[in-house]
Design a protein around this motif. Structure first.
Motif, PDB file in Angstrom:
ATOM      1  N   ALA A 497       0.834  -1.202   0.000  1.00  0.00           N
ATOM      2  CA  ALA A 497       0.000   0.000   0.000  1.00  0.00           C
ATOM      3  C   ALA A 497       0.869   1.253   0.000  1.00  0.00           C
ATOM      4  N   GLN A 498       1.945   1.219   0.757  1.00  0.00           N
ATOM      5  CA  GLN A 498       2.848   2.365   0.789  1.00  0.00           C
ATOM      6  C   GLN A 498       3.497   2.576  -0.574  1.00  0.00           C
ATOM      7  N   LEU A 499       3.921   1.485  -1.205  1.00  0.00           N
ATOM      8  CA  LEU A 499       4.509   1.582  -2.537  1.00  0.00           C
ATOM      9  C   LEU A 499       3.494   2.116  -3.538  1.00  0.00           C
ATOM     10  N   SER A 500       2.261   1.625  -3.460  1.00  0.00           N
ATOM     11  CA  SER A 500       1.211   2.065  -4.369  1.00  0.00           C
ATOM     12  C   SER A 500       0.933   3.556  -4.215  1.00  0.00           C
ATOM     13  N   ASP A 501       1.000   4.061  -2.993  1.00  0.00           N
ATOM     14  CA  ASP A 501       0.743   5.479  -2.741  1.00  0.00           C
ATOM     15  C   ASP A 501       1.885   6.373  -3.222  1.00  0.00           C
ATOM     16  N   GLN A 502       3.112   5.850  -3.226  1.00  0.00           N
ATOM     17  CA  GLN A 502       4.276   6.684  -3.492  1.00  0.00           C
ATOM     18  C   GLN A 502       4.776   6.632  -4.927  1.00  0.00           C
ATOM     19  N   VAL A 503       4.395   5.597  -5.684  1.00  0.00           N
ATOM     20  CA  VAL A 503       5.068   5.324  -6.943  1.00  0.00           C
ATOM     21  C   VAL A 503       4.896   6.438  -7.969  1.00  0.00           C
ATOM     22  N   ASN A 504       3.833   7.230  -7.890  1.00  0.00           N
ATOM     23  CA  ASN A 504       3.659   8.348  -8.827  1.00  0.00           C
ATOM     24  C   ASN A 504       3.477   9.673  -8.090  1.00  0.00           C
ATOM     25  N   GLN A 505       4.188   9.794  -6.961  1.00  0.00           N
ATOM     26  CA  GLN A 505       4.177  11.017  -6.163  1.00  0.00           C
ATOM     27  C   GLN A 505       5.628  11.426  -5.874  1.00  0.00           C
ATOM     28  N   PRO A 506       5.864  12.675  -5.494  1.00  0.00           N
ATOM     29  CA  PRO A 506       7.228  13.065  -5.114  1.00  0.00           C
ATOM     30  C   PRO A 506       7.771  12.186  -3.984  1.00  0.00           C
ATOM     31  N   ILE A 507       9.007  11.729  -4.156  1.00  0.00           N
ATOM     32  CA  ILE A 507       9.622  10.824  -3.174  1.00  0.00           C
ATOM     33  C   ILE A 507      10.388  11.663  -2.153  1.00  0.00           C
ATOM     34  N   ARG A 508      10.052  11.459  -0.871  1.00  0.00           N
ATOM     35  CA  ARG A 508      10.705  12.207   0.206  1.00  0.00           C
ATOM     36  C   ARG A 508      11.229  11.234   1.262  1.00  0.00           C
ATOM     37  N   PRO A 509      12.520  10.858   1.170  1.00  0.00           N
ATOM     38  CA  PRO A 509      13.089   9.993   2.217  1.00  0.00           C
ATOM     39  C   PRO A 509      12.989  10.632   3.600  1.00  0.00           C
ATOM     40  N   ASN A 510      13.056  11.973   3.660  1.00  0.00           N
ATOM     41  CA  ASN A 510      12.785  12.712   4.892  1.00  0.00           C
ATOM     42  C   ASN A 510      12.223  14.072   4.483  1.00  0.00           C
ATOM     43  N   PRO A 511      11.694  14.843   5.411  1.00  0.00           N
ATOM     44  CA  PRO A 511      11.026  16.108   5.033  1.00  0.00           C
ATOM     45  C   PRO A 511      11.919  17.102   4.306  1.00  0.00           C
ATOM     46  N   LEU A 512      13.230  16.948   4.397  1.00  0.00           N
ATOM     47  CA  LEU A 512      14.146  17.915   3.794  1.00  0.00           C
ATOM     48  C   LEU A 512      14.605  17.515   2.400  1.00  0.00           C
ATOM     49  N   ILE A 513      14.288  16.311   1.972  1.00  0.00           N
ATOM     50  CA  ILE A 513      14.784  15.812   0.687  1.00  0.00           C
ATOM     51  C   ILE A 513      13.605  15.514  -0.227  1.00  0.00           C
ATOM     52  N   ASP A 514      13.585  16.112  -1.400  1.00  0.00           N
ATOM     53  CA  ASP A 514      12.564  15.849  -2.417  1.00  0.00           C
ATOM     54  C   ASP A 514      13.271  15.313  -3.653  1.00  0.00           C
ATOM     55  N   LEU A 515      13.046  14.026  -3.956  1.00  0.00           N
ATOM     56  CA  LEU A 515      13.683  13.391  -5.104  1.00  0.00           C
ATOM     57  C   LEU A 515      12.861  13.539  -6.374  1.00  0.00           C
ATOM     58  N   GLY A 516      11.722  14.207  -6.292  1.00  0.00           N
ATOM     59  CA  GLY A 516      10.874  14.382  -7.457  1.00  0.00           C
ATOM     60  C   GLY A 516       9.944  13.207  -7.675  1.00  0.00           C
ATOM     61  N   ASN A 517       9.023  13.387  -8.611  1.00  0.00           N
ATOM     62  CA  ASN A 517       8.061  12.335  -8.963  1.00  0.00           C
ATOM     63  C   ASN A 517       8.696  11.429 -10.015  1.00  0.00           C
ATOM     64  N   PRO A 518       8.909  10.141  -9.706  1.00  0.00           N
ATOM     65  CA  PRO A 518       9.580   9.263 -10.669  1.00  0.00           C
ATOM     66  C   PRO A 518       8.694   8.866 -11.841  1.00  0.00           C
ATOM     67  N   ASN A 519       7.370   8.942 -11.674  1.00  0.00           N
ATOM     68  CA  ASN A 519       6.451   8.460 -12.710  1.00  0.00           C
ATOM     69  C   ASN A 519       5.291   9.431 -12.921  1.00  0.00           C
ATOM     70  N   PRO A 520       5.567  10.646 -13.366  1.00  0.00           N
ATOM     71  CA  PRO A 520       4.475  11.615 -13.546  1.00  0.00           C
ATOM     72  C   PRO A 520       3.518  11.233 -14.668  1.00  0.00           C
ATOM     73  N   HIS A 521       3.946  10.349 -15.557  1.00  0.00           N
ATOM     74  CA  HIS A 521       3.082   9.897 -16.661  1.00  0.00           C
ATOM     75  C   HIS A 521       2.117   8.812 -16.218  1.00  0.00           C
ATOM     76  N   MET A 522       2.287   8.310 -14.978  1.00  0.00           N
ATOM     77  CA  MET A 522       1.413   7.282 -14.408  1.00  0.00           C
ATOM     78  C   MET A 522       0.229   7.991 -13.758  1.00  0.00           C
ATOM     79  N   LYS A 523      -0.948   7.870 -14.372  1.00  0.00           N
ATOM     80  CA  LYS A 523      -2.103   8.628 -13.922  1.00  0.00           C
ATOM     81  C   LYS A 523      -3.022   7.842 -12.993  1.00  0.00           C
ATOM     82  N   TYR A 524      -2.775   6.570 -12.856  1.00  0.00           N
ATOM     83  CA  TYR A 524      -3.572   5.743 -11.938  1.00  0.00           C
ATOM     84  C   TYR A 524      -2.762   4.504 -11.617  1.00  0.00           C
ATOM     85  N   VAL A 525      -2.815   4.067 -10.367  1.00  0.00           N
ATOM     86  CA  VAL A 525      -2.114   2.850  -9.978  1.00  0.00           C
ATOM     87  C   VAL A 525      -2.814   2.218  -8.785  1.00  0.00           C
TER      88      VAL A 525
END
Length: 690
Positions: A497-525
């Motif tokens: 469930a956590q993976l499903s929620d994060q896979v097309n959202q900005p990735i934040r290992p902690n509140p200070l780091i934003d790795l960007g959205n890895p799959n912005p072309h993924m519109k539903y998962v």
């Protein structure tokens, strides 16, 4: 599933000849050989193994590969004695469910040579028409099936397809098939592969309802008899019988109709030292597939083909698995992975595909194929599972990602030729995903972060805008599995469930780091749910409606989850919360019971033989039989006069479907009988030792 599921499954111990539990000990034979082959006590105590009201058509009826003037119809006859004699089967096609308004009729001869299957290509039909069909043999009628030919010209303005893949019998109930069968507005059901599963799985690896739906857990399907027996076991499932009865299927195979992680010259799940040559196994699997599924046999040609639905849609079905796929490379750092000539399609199929797309005059070009096409960035997830970026990406290279040059070539072809209204349908992934297809959805770089090391950073792509879909060249809908293990069943519900929620959202290992959205072309998962989607097609757009149900509860109601719509000329996906409306015209369903019988249905037979192979036999005779009641089962070998030669063994068996192999090479040439008895039931099968 050829993704993380398959990788994790490969870490589990697989035993081609697993040790048997005490209650599943094999019969012991004299002469130092073993009778045990495999068993399948696969039904609940209060369920029927075979539906005697369907005798001798226990496996129901099916249709498929509709064209504007023809369609395949299918059934299987199970005679009381399975010798080599031919059985004449009469077939009938009509425009009404009672089969009175007959338009075509004929006869078909079947025998053990084709496993008593019947497949007729009925020609001379009218386009865009709903038909009903049935069979008669051995003084009994089959179920009546419903099918539909494709329309021509501008005669259709609305199409609706069910889209499915990956149905593992042991993993759960085929509720999605049952829900599709209940619909009366589908033009066809598209099955994108993994119709059966061939592998053996130890008990501890079975994740759901193995006590009720166990199949062949001690062996992996390798030879012709075993593939036939596996199809036979699947096709006795009530919900699978229903979906075949009510809708034509348009099918392509994936790997599990052959062996796990197949390619043209082998398979990850094939061991030549113990399972023979790959080419021999592939030939046996292919033969059983064409015997048991309602698909035209193309002979030496591939199964890729186009089915036209008037001017509204061309359905272009591919083979990205068996035809020409090169062996998988599971290493993103291997230079061979990037080779320009590395192929999933093969030259002839790729040329054909390009021609079909260029020559199509249909509004929508719909490509049905097995494995996920779009880029799927997952390397970032290694942070959570203690893997490097490369190790995580390596887990997903059985898709088009493992053939990057060819995927780029096809995307360039889509863009260079300005192909509009292009839809890709994919299976195999065991998850629901919808993409705007674009070559480079993000720009990848790596940054050094204290405490995390060198980790991926995903930045917006200069060639794709996820807000407007600029740079998209198609849309892709990935169908979930019918029952095969999803991410939650392999990773655990919370992690999945956590993976499903994060896979097309900005990735934040902690509140200070934003790795960007890895799959912005993924519109539903959705990585957790089982089911199917409906593809609704009209002049203005296409819409995929995702439906799910619980596979651990037989007949569990379905729930609608989400819709994804793409308007004409956009290649843009819009997420919605309501399904497309039903078609205005609803077809009359095929009746639940066979037409009136000339003889009454007999009481349930305790022991029935479904298949014997080969006959005549040289060394090993295989038999598949059903027990309707639990009892003390005895197997005996009799000579041609019915005298006992040897007792093969006896034990208590539960109701279910069983398959055994008998070593007969010690017998002189001649005629013999195999006797199977349990309680008051008895079946005797004649065979010839050559």
């Amino acid at each position: 599933m050829k993704t993380i599921s398959c990788v994790l499954c490969c870490l589990l111990p697989l035993f081609a000849g697993a040790a048997l539990t005490a209650q599943e000990e094999p019969f012991s034979l004299e002469f130092g050989s073993t009778l045990y082959r495999n068993s399948r006590p696969f039904v609940a105590a209060d369920a029927d193994v075979l539906q005697e009201r369907l005798k001798p058509f226990y496996h129901g009826v099916a249709s498929g590969d509709p064209l504007h003037d023809r369609v395949i119809i299918w059934t299987r006859v199970t005679p009381d004695t399975l010798d080599q004699q031919e059985i004449e089967v009469t077939w009938r096609v009509a425009t009404d469910p009672a089969l009175r308004q007959t338009v075509k009729t004929g006869t078909f001869l079947t025998s053990a040579e084709r496993d008593y299957t019947v497949k007729v290509d009925v020609m001379g039909l009218a386009p865009g028409t709903t038909y009903y069909y049935g069979f008669r043999a051995l003084e009994a009628n089959s179920l009546t099936g419903r099918t539909k030919t494709t329309p021509t010209g501008d005669a259709v303005d609305h199409l609706k397809f069910g889209v499915v893949s990956c149905s593992n019998y042991e993993a759960g109930y085929f509720n999605a098939y049952g829900h599709l069968a209940a619909r009366n507005d589908l033009d066809a059901v598209l099955h994108l592969g993994d119709y059966i599963y061939e592998y053996a799985r130890p008990r501890e690896a079975q994740d759901t309802v193995d006590k009720v739906r166990t199949l062949d857990e001690e062996i992996e399907v390798v030879d012709l008899f075993e593939y036939r027996a596996r199809y036979s076991a699947y096709r006795l499932d009530t919900q699978l019988i229903h979906v075949h009865q009510q809708h034509p299927l348009i099918t392509v195979w994936d790997d599990h109709e052959y062996a796990n992680n197949s390619h043209a010259d082998g398979a990850g799940g094939h061991q030549p030292n113990t399972e023979g040559t790959w080419q021999a196994r592939k030939a046996q699997a292919k033969r059983a597939y064409f015997e048991w599924l309602p698909i035209r046999d193309p002979g030496d040609r591939g199964i890729y083909r186009t089915i036209r639905y008037g001017t509204l849609a061309d359905l272009i079905m591919l083979d990205t698995r068996i035809e020409a796929r090169e062996a998988q490379i599971y290493d993103v750092t291997d230079p061979a992975l990037q080779a320009e000539d590395r192929t999933l399609l093969g030259g002839p199929q790729k040329t054909w595909l390009k021609e079909q797309l260029l020559q199509s005059t249909a509004k929508w070009k719909i490509v049905g194929q097995q494995v996920m096409f779009s880029p799927f960035a997952i390397g970032w997830a290694g942070l959570a599972i203690d893997r490097t970026y490369n190790e995580t990406e390596n887990m997903f290279l059985d898709t088009w990602a493992g053939y990057p040059a060819e995927r780029a070539e096809m995307m360039d072809f889509f863009a260079d030729n300005e192909l509009e209204d292009l839809v890709v349908l994919s299976g195999s992934f065991h998850a629901s995903v919808s993409y705007e297809v674009t070559p480079t959805p993000v720009t990848l770089s790596f940054i050094e972060v204290p405490g995390y090391g060198n980790i991926p950073k995903y930045s917006p792509s200069p060639t794709y805008d996820p807000e407007t879909a600029r740079g998209a060249v198609a849309v892709e809908f990935v169908t979930p599995s019918i029952t095969s293990a999803n991410f939650d069943e392999l990773l655990g519900p919370e992690s999945a469930a956590q993976l499903s929620d994060q896979v097309n959202q900005p990735i934040r290992p902690n509140p200070l780091i934003d790795l960007g959205n890895p799959n912005p072309h993924m519109k539903y998962v959705d990585l957790l749910s089982h089911g199917y989607f409906l593809l609704d097609v009209d002049q203005d757009g296409v819409q995929a409606d995702y439906y799910y149900s619980d596979i651990l509860k037989e007949g569990d109601p379905q729930r609608f989850d989400a819709s994804l719509t793409s308007g004409e000329g956009t290649h843009r996906l819009v997420l919605g919360d309501r399904p497309a409306p039903p078609k205005e015209t609803q077809d009359i369903p095929a009746p639940a019971d066979p037409p009136l019988l000339s003889t009454p249905v007999e009481e349930s037979v305790v022991v029935r033989v479904l298949s014997v192979f080969p006959n005549p036999v040289a060394e090993s005779l295989y038999v598949q039989y059903s027990l309707e009641e639990s009892g003390h089962t005895r197997l005996r070998l009799l000579d041609g006069t019915g005298r006992l030669l040897v007792s093969l063994g006896e034990r208590d068996q539960s109701a279910g479907l069983y398959t055994y192999g008998v070593d007969v090479k010690f017998l002189p040439a001649g005629t013999y009988f195999l006797e199977i008895s349990s309680g008051p039931g008895r079946a005797v099968q004649r065979f010839v030792r050559q």
